[in-house]
Scaffold this motif. Structure first.
Motif, PDB file in Angstrom:
ATOM      1  N   GLY A  62       0.821  -1.201   0.000  1.00  0.00           N
ATOM      2  CA  GLY A  62       0.000   0.000   0.000  1.00  0.00           C
ATOM      3  C   GLY A  62       0.861   1.259   0.000  1.00  0.00           C
ATOM      4  O   GLY A  62       2.082   1.199  -0.089  1.00  0.00           O
ATOM      5  N   CYS A 119      -0.404  16.012  -1.017  1.00  0.00           N
ATOM      6  CA  CYS A 119      -1.054  14.798  -0.515  1.00  0.00           C
ATOM      7  C   CYS A 119      -1.362  15.028   0.963  1.00  0.00           C
ATOM      8  O   CYS A 119      -0.474  14.927   1.820  1.00  0.00           O
ATOM      9  CB  CYS A 119      -0.138  13.593  -0.702  1.00  0.00           C
ATOM     10  SG  CYS A 119      -0.909  12.019  -0.255  1.00  0.00           S
ATOM     11  N   PHE A 139      -3.326   3.532   2.177  1.00  0.00           N
ATOM     12  CA  PHE A 139      -4.274   3.232   1.107  1.00  0.00           C
ATOM     13  C   PHE A 139      -3.842   1.974   0.346  1.00  0.00           C
ATOM     14  O   PHE A 139      -2.646   1.672   0.223  1.00  0.00           O
ATOM     15  CB  PHE A 139      -4.387   4.414   0.152  1.00  0.00           C
ATOM     16  CG  PHE A 139      -4.734   5.696   0.847  1.00  0.00           C
ATOM     17  CD1 PHE A 139      -6.053   6.009   1.152  1.00  0.00           C
ATOM     18  CD2 PHE A 139      -3.727   6.569   1.248  1.00  0.00           C
ATOM     19  CE1 PHE A 139      -6.363   7.190   1.821  1.00  0.00           C
ATOM     20  CE2 PHE A 139      -4.037   7.744   1.906  1.00  0.00           C
ATOM     21  CZ  PHE A 139      -5.350   8.057   2.202  1.00  0.00           C
ATOM     22  N   ASN A 140      -4.820   1.257  -0.169  1.00  0.00           N
ATOM     23  CA  ASN A 140      -4.575   0.028  -0.900  1.00  0.00           C
ATOM     24  C   ASN A 140      -3.824   0.321  -2.196  1.00  0.00           C
ATOM     25  O   ASN A 140      -3.945   1.402  -2.767  1.00  0.00           O
ATOM     26  CB  ASN A 140      -5.910  -0.669  -1.193  1.00  0.00           C
ATOM     27  CG  ASN A 140      -5.721  -2.070  -1.730  1.00  0.00           C
ATOM     28  OD1 ASN A 140      -5.460  -2.263  -2.907  1.00  0.00           O
ATOM     29  ND2 ASN A 140      -5.855  -3.056  -0.851  1.00  0.00           N
ATOM     30  N   SER A 141      -3.090  -0.676  -2.678  1.00  0.00           N
ATOM     31  CA  SER A 141      -2.313  -0.496  -3.904  1.00  0.00           C
ATOM     32  C   SER A 141      -3.198  -0.238  -5.119  1.00  0.00           C
ATOM     33  O   SER A 141      -2.721   0.321  -6.118  1.00  0.00           O
ATOM     34  CB  SER A 141      -1.445  -1.742  -4.158  1.00  0.00           C
ATOM     35  OG  SER A 141      -2.253  -2.898  -4.267  1.00  0.00           O
ATOM     36  N   SER A 142      -4.463  -0.605  -5.045  1.00  0.00           N
ATOM     37  CA  SER A 142      -5.371  -0.371  -6.172  1.00  0.00           C
ATOM     38  C   SER A 142      -5.907   1.053  -6.218  1.00  0.00           C
ATOM     39  O   SER A 142      -6.552   1.436  -7.194  1.00  0.00           O
ATOM     40  CB  SER A 142      -6.549  -1.356  -6.112  1.00  0.00           C
ATOM     41  OG  SER A 142      -7.281  -1.186  -4.904  1.00  0.00           O
ATOM     42  N   ASP A 143      -5.634   1.837  -5.180  1.00  0.00           N
ATOM     43  CA  ASP A 143      -6.079   3.242  -5.128  1.00  0.00           C
ATOM     44  C   ASP A 143      -5.172   4.070  -6.038  1.00  0.00           C
ATOM     45  O   ASP A 143      -3.984   4.267  -5.750  1.00  0.00           O
ATOM     46  CB  ASP A 143      -6.008   3.753  -3.693  1.00  0.00           C
ATOM     47  CG  ASP A 143      -6.712   5.096  -3.517  1.00  0.00           C
ATOM     48  OD1 ASP A 143      -6.683   5.911  -4.451  1.00  0.00           O
ATOM     49  OD2 ASP A 143      -7.284   5.320  -2.432  1.00  0.00           O
ATOM     50  N   ARG A 157      -5.289   7.264  -6.831  1.00  0.00           N
ATOM     51  CA  ARG A 157      -5.202   8.711  -6.609  1.00  0.00           C
ATOM     52  C   ARG A 157      -3.766   9.195  -6.531  1.00  0.00           C
ATOM     53  O   ARG A 157      -3.464  10.343  -6.866  1.00  0.00           O
ATOM     54  CB  ARG A 157      -5.955   9.087  -5.337  1.00  0.00           C
ATOM     55  CG  ARG A 157      -7.478   9.014  -5.464  1.00  0.00           C
ATOM     56  CD  ARG A 157      -8.169   9.369  -4.170  1.00  0.00           C
ATOM     57  NE  ARG A 157      -7.914   8.363  -3.127  1.00  0.00           N
ATOM     58  CZ  ARG A 157      -8.355   8.480  -1.874  1.00  0.00           C
ATOM     59  NH1 ARG A 157      -9.051   9.553  -1.503  1.00  0.00           N
ATOM     60  NH2 ARG A 157      -8.103   7.519  -0.991  1.00  0.00           N
ATOM     61  N   ARG A 158      -2.871   8.335  -6.111  1.00  0.00           N
ATOM     62  CA  ARG A 158      -1.460   8.730  -6.025  1.00  0.00           C
ATOM     63  C   ARG A 158      -0.876   9.061  -7.394  1.00  0.00           C
ATOM     64  O   ARG A 158       0.080   9.825  -7.511  1.00  0.00           O
ATOM     65  CB  ARG A 158      -0.642   7.603  -5.390  1.00  0.00           C
ATOM     66  CG  ARG A 158      -0.682   6.311  -6.187  1.00  0.00           C
ATOM     67  CD  ARG A 158       0.103   5.209  -5.534  1.00  0.00           C
ATOM     68  NE  ARG A 158      -0.182   3.914  -6.160  1.00  0.00           N
ATOM     69  CZ  ARG A 158       0.358   2.780  -5.789  1.00  0.00           C
ATOM     70  NH1 ARG A 158       1.208   2.754  -4.790  1.00  0.00           N
ATOM     71  NH2 ARG A 158       0.044   1.645  -6.396  1.00  0.00           N
TER      72      ARG A 158
END
Length: 538
Positions: free
Chosen positions: A64, A74, A80-84, A86-87
């Motif tokens: 994450g 930021c 946050f999960n790796s699938s998020d 937004r980064r």
């Protein structure tokens, strides 16, 4: 008086007897001390390749992320999960992984936000390297001997695997993954040489013993990965300590079958004498090795072979090869795809990996029993069907449901069990479908095909998840069912003797019959003498 004694001595002497390789092994030991020690020595180089194959399960993990402390861009709290994604809208300096850079390949080279394909490519390049290496070393093994490909390739593998993680950029590391794959062929050639020194009834046991050790190596990998959370150090620990296997060069002999088929009859006989001495058995007196080639005598060296001979040595052999190409691609996709997908079933990734590894041991025990009791064909087809049905059931189960979660993991583990049964049984089956002259290159060619399936496994098991999380399992299940149906076209080989050439075939029981039968499948009759065997349709 002297004349009478000489005649009596001559009458006592047995006339010279021509024995096949299988006949010699029956007399000097089909699975004696020599064969057991050979299995023990070659099990190490045969199974060290499990590390570069499966290390990606741990070294390619994506943790994450969280915002960098004090960031103005930021400003979100928590992790946050790796699938998020937004980064990906922020500068790379504004967020960081929840694990240090040394945690995995992904964190080291920042393989996120449009660079994920490089992770999949690093996995696929290894399998493509295996495909190229198996073809190359299969040619070398069939034309120049089985021994050098084993020890030469493992030496390069250990060296590259120990050094590659310290490269500063991902691109040369991906190239090194190809080299690792190119030299990760010791399992194939070890399997071939061991099988060529044992009797046919022991081959399923030998092959499955090697696979049981493979499962133990997998568990060792999980243990190392659990305690060593540095991907570079993990690579080194899975390679450098195993350089000791190179000492096996001074014990492992060249394959007597290969020497015989290639006209080096005296060397083959000397190796058989060594086997007899080690097994503490008597070498048959006044016996010589039967030349396995019909077209040339033993003192003539047969021509070099290439993979093209798999398609030009008769219609039957060509058809078998084409069918097996499709089968082995599917087997590779399912075995490696299910293994990689275990991380996405839910639960702890290390526990899942250990369970999926441990389940291989009963799988190979089942295979040891099944290929002899049920036959190679029935065991291979039924296990593929059950593995495929398991994948489809996983697809139908809810992913994050607390009730269905354990059932989903259990079903996934059982699918891994059946695909292991399938992989092991098809090894024995395919080996027996090729003659000695083409066995290493034919078997190696099929392993190449499995690596093409393996190369596609990261793209199926991982790249399809953004489309739909359960999608990889329905794809693998569908492919497996179609493959199981295709395997019905191949013959059973349970009671065949060892094929020495394309026009040599044997199987079960009648005594000393001579048959004029089309054994190549091309309408060409060949006089075949069968001892204690019946000819079946090829």
């Amino acid at each position: 008086h002297y004349f009478i004694q000489s005649n009596l001595r001559s009458m006592d002497q047995k006339p010279p007897q021509e024995l096949s390789m299988d006949d010699f092994l029956k007399k000097i030991g089909e699975f004696g001390r020599f064969q057991k020690l050979l299995v023990g020595i070659l099990s190490i180089p045969a199974n060290i390749v499990a590390f570069p194959f499966l290390i990606i399960y741990f070294t390619n993990l994506e943790p994450g992320w969280k915002c960098v402390e004090g960031s103005r861009e930021c400003v979100m709290n928590g992790t946050f999960n790796s699938s998020d994604v937004r980064r990906c809208e922020m500068s790379r300096d504004e967020w960081q992984f929840t694990e240090p850079d040394s945690f995995s390949l992904v964190t080291q080279y920042s393989l996120v936000c449009g660079r994920e394909w490089l992770t999949h490519l690093s996995s696929s390049m290894f399998f493509l390297g295996v495909a190229a290496g198996t073809t190359t070393f299969g040619y070398v093994a069939d034309n120049y001997g089985r021994k050098f490909p084993i020890f030469g390739s493992v030496a390069v593998l250990i060296a590259v695997m120990s050094a590659a993680p310290f490269l500063p950029y991902i691109e040369p590391f991906i190239a090194c993954r190809f080299v690792m794959g190119f030299t990760a062929v010791t399992d194939t050639q070890s399997f071939v040489i061991v099988n060529e020194y044992v009797g046919s009834q022991h081959r399923p046991i030998i092959g499955n013993l090697l696979w049981v050790i493979w499962a133990v190596v997998e568990c060792t990998l999980a243990l190392k990965a659990y305690f060593v959370r540095d991907w570079k150090l993990l690579y080194v620990l899975c390679s450098a300590p195993y350089a000791v296997v190179l000492l096996g060069w001074w014990f492992v002999p060249e394959s007597a079958r290969w020497l015989s088929v290639n006209g080096r009859k005296e060397e083959a006989m000397e190796n058989l004498r060594k086997v007899a001495r080690f097994n503490k058995t008597e070498m048959p007196e006044n016996c010589f090795l039967k030349c396995p080639t019909k077209e040339a005598m033993c003192h003539e060296v047969a021509g070099r072979v290439t993979f093209l001979d798999l398609f030009t040595s008769g219609r039957t052999l060509a058809l078998r090869t084409i069918i097996q190409i499709l089968v082995w691609i599917s087997v590779g996709l399912l075995y490696y795809g299910i293994t990689i997908a275990m991380a996405d079933l839910g639960g702890d990734i290390y526990t899942n990996f250990v369970f999926s590894s441990l389940v291989e041991i009963p799988a190979y025990i089942i295979c040891m029993w099944g290929v002899n009791a049920l036959g190679r064909k029935a065991m291979t087809i039924s296990s593929m069907m059950l593995a495929s049905l398991g994948c489809i059931l996983v697809f139908l189960m809810p992913i994050h449901d607390p009730v269905w979660g354990p059932v989903r993991i259990t079903t996934g583990v059982l699918s891994k069990l059946f695909v292991c049964v399938n992989f092991s049984s098809i090894y024995t089956w395919s080996l027996e479908l090729y003659p000695t002259r083409l066995r290493a290159i034919g078997f190696g060619f099929l392993v190449v095909m499995s690596q093409i399936g393996g190369a596609g496994s990261p793209w199926v098991a991982k790249a399809l998840i953004p489309v739909s999380p359960p999608l990889p399992f329905i794809v693998m299940g569908s492919v497996g069912i179609l493959t199981a149906m295709l395997m019905f076209l191949l013959p059973e080989t349970k009671d065949w003797g060892t094929l020495e050439t394309v026009d040599n075939k044997s199987s079960k029981t009648t005594a000393g019959t001579t048959s004029n039968k089309d054994v190549t499948g091309d309408g060409v009759s060949a006089d075949v003498v069968i001892f204690n065997e019946n000819i079946e349709d090829v």
